[in-house]
Design an enzyme around this catalytic site. Structure first.
Site, PDB file in Angstrom:
ATOM      1  N   ASP A  64       0.869  -1.185   0.000  1.00 51.01           N
ATOM      2  CA  ASP A  64       0.000   0.000   0.000  1.00 51.01           C
ATOM      3  C   ASP A  64       0.903   1.231   0.000  1.00 51.01           C
ATOM      4  O   ASP A  64       1.519   1.569   1.017  1.00 51.01           O
ATOM      5  CB  ASP A  64      -0.897  -0.014   1.243  1.00 51.01           C
ATOM      6  CG  ASP A  64      -1.882   1.151   1.286  1.00 51.01           C
ATOM      7  OD1 ASP A  64      -1.642   2.173   0.614  1.00 51.01           O
ATOM      8  OD2 ASP A  64      -2.887   1.031   2.006  1.00 51.01           O
ATOM      9  N   GLU A 105       4.597  18.655   8.929  1.00 55.76           N
ATOM     10  CA  GLU A 105       3.788  18.679  10.142  1.00 55.76           C
ATOM     11  C   GLU A 105       2.389  18.186   9.823  1.00 55.76           C
ATOM     12  O   GLU A 105       1.963  18.237   8.674  1.00 55.76           O
ATOM     13  CB  GLU A 105       3.761  20.080  10.757  1.00 55.76           C
ATOM     14  CG  GLU A 105       3.179  21.168   9.870  1.00 55.76           C
ATOM     15  CD  GLU A 105       3.095  22.496  10.613  1.00 55.76           C
ATOM     16  OE1 GLU A 105       2.308  22.575  11.575  1.00 55.76           O
ATOM     17  OE2 GLU A 105       3.781  23.436  10.200  1.00 55.76           O
ATOM     18  N   CYS A 131      19.824   8.168  10.931  1.00 56.36           N
ATOM     19  CA  CYS A 131      19.733   6.745  11.271  1.00 56.36           C
ATOM     20  C   CYS A 131      20.030   6.437  12.736  1.00 56.36           C
ATOM     21  O   CYS A 131      20.009   5.277  13.137  1.00 56.36           O
ATOM     22  CB  CYS A 131      20.658   5.943  10.360  1.00 56.36           C
ATOM     23  SG  CYS A 131      20.234   6.106   8.604  1.00 56.36           S
TER      24      CYS A 131
END
Length: 343
Positions: A64, A105, A131
């Site tokens: 999806d 946001e 990371c």
């Protein structure tokens, strides 16, 4: 203080559960080569560079394309809470630590908070540090548990790299791209999608948990321009990132040993999975044998902030009680954090 490591001692926090979700679509590096056929022909690039140079043979994309990442992270979080034996209304803090985001946001944590049905009393926010974000988030959550401000924390993250990789392929296939463009954008083709979730809680109430011992962190921000990315594009000085990243890790490692933590005798080290060259260099400079470093890079690619927790979740059943486990995140910028867990 001053030059050296930041050292944080965790006094009453344990990892109660860590779970992961793998996306459904496997994209091989041969598939990427095929997508790059126009660029390879025009620039005379050989096949198999991703496998030979980075050690990445496959990565995953969500089926999806709009909501797969959210479904994945919610599933990982629900599994982690069930394994930890806590209910939604017990969660006092949710931190999303992913690099990927569809918008600036609101915070990605808000949609995850809503999808999980967490109570309004559960504070939620994002921590982004490339990371390194997941290890940073665990450190932050531990501090709040140790101080008694919350009882349980849920740290989550999901990476979704399909858009960035398709955009990179399109740019490289354009008639104006160069070999320099390929080198600068190569790292984005090594990325992979995935999701992870971890539940943290008080050690004194959960003797079955895996105790967080301490975190060693260090900044090398003079190198903050070596890897720069937005939501469509990532450009990386791979050689500079490898050289200076390894040096920062070595400095942090030495600082930890000087502080008395004896990293030479760690049982398991789970580093951020960037490339096989990086991991072999890490093994060489620290003396940690490759047999003590679980690897997922070849099958999943570089899953950004979720590489460490996903690898831990995948290999946790083979870790023995009482073993010393080091979770090692490195973020472009450069920053590193090394968290020791007593399993």
């Amino acid at each position: 203080m001053g030059n050296g490591n930041t050292g944080i001692v965790h006094r009453n926090t344990s990892l109660l559960a860590v779970e992961m979700s793998l996306p459904q679509v496997t994209v091989t590096s041969d598939d990427i080569d095929e997508m790059l056929s126009p660029a390879r022909k025009r620039l005379r690039l050989p096949k198999g560079v991703l496998q030979r140079v980075a050690g990445v043979y496959e990565r995953r994309w969500w089926r999806d394309r709009d909501n797969g990442w959210k479904q994945g992270v919610v599933l990982a979080a629900e599994r982690a809470m069930a394994k930890a034996g806590i209910m939604r209304d017990q969660v006092g803090l949710l931190i999303n630590a992913s690099v990927s985001r569809q918008h600036l946001e609101p915070a990605v944590s808000t949609g995850i908070h809503h999808s999980l049905g967490l109570p309004s009393s559960a504070m939620n926010f994002d921590i982004t540090n490339a990371c390194l974000g997941f290890v940073n988030a665990m450190t932050m959550a531990s501090s709040m548990i140790d101080s008694g401000q919350i009882k349980y924390a849920l740290v989550v993250g999901a990476e979704d790299v399909e858009e960035v990789q398709r955009g990179t392929i399109d740019r490289l296939n354009s008639k104006t791209s160069t070999r320099a463009d390929f080198n600068n954008q190569f790292a984005s083709l090594t990325l992979g999608s995935g999701a992870a979730a971890a539940v943290l809680g008080p050690t004194d109430e959960h003797p079955e948990g895996h105790r967080l011992k301490h975190t060693q962190a260090r900044a090398g921000t003079e190198h903050h321009e070596l890897c720069v990315a937005n939501m469509q594009d990532m450009r990386t000085d791979s050689a500079g990132l490898l050289e200076n990243g390894i040096q920062l890790i070595l400095d942090t490692w030495k600082g930890a040993n000087e502080a008395g933590y004896d990293f030479k005798n760690l049982d398991i080290v789970i580093p951020h999975q960037v490339s096989t060259v990086y991991i072999r260099n890490f093994s060489k400079i620290t003396g940690v044998g490759m047999d003590r470093i679980p690897m997922t890079l070849a099958d999943w690619g570089n899953v950004a902030a979720e590489a460490v927790p996903m690898t831990l979740a995948h290999h946790q059943d083979s870790i023995e009680r009482g073993q010393r486990v080091l979770l090692m995140g490195v973020g472009s910028g450069l920053n590193t954090g090394m968290m020791e867990v007593e399993w």
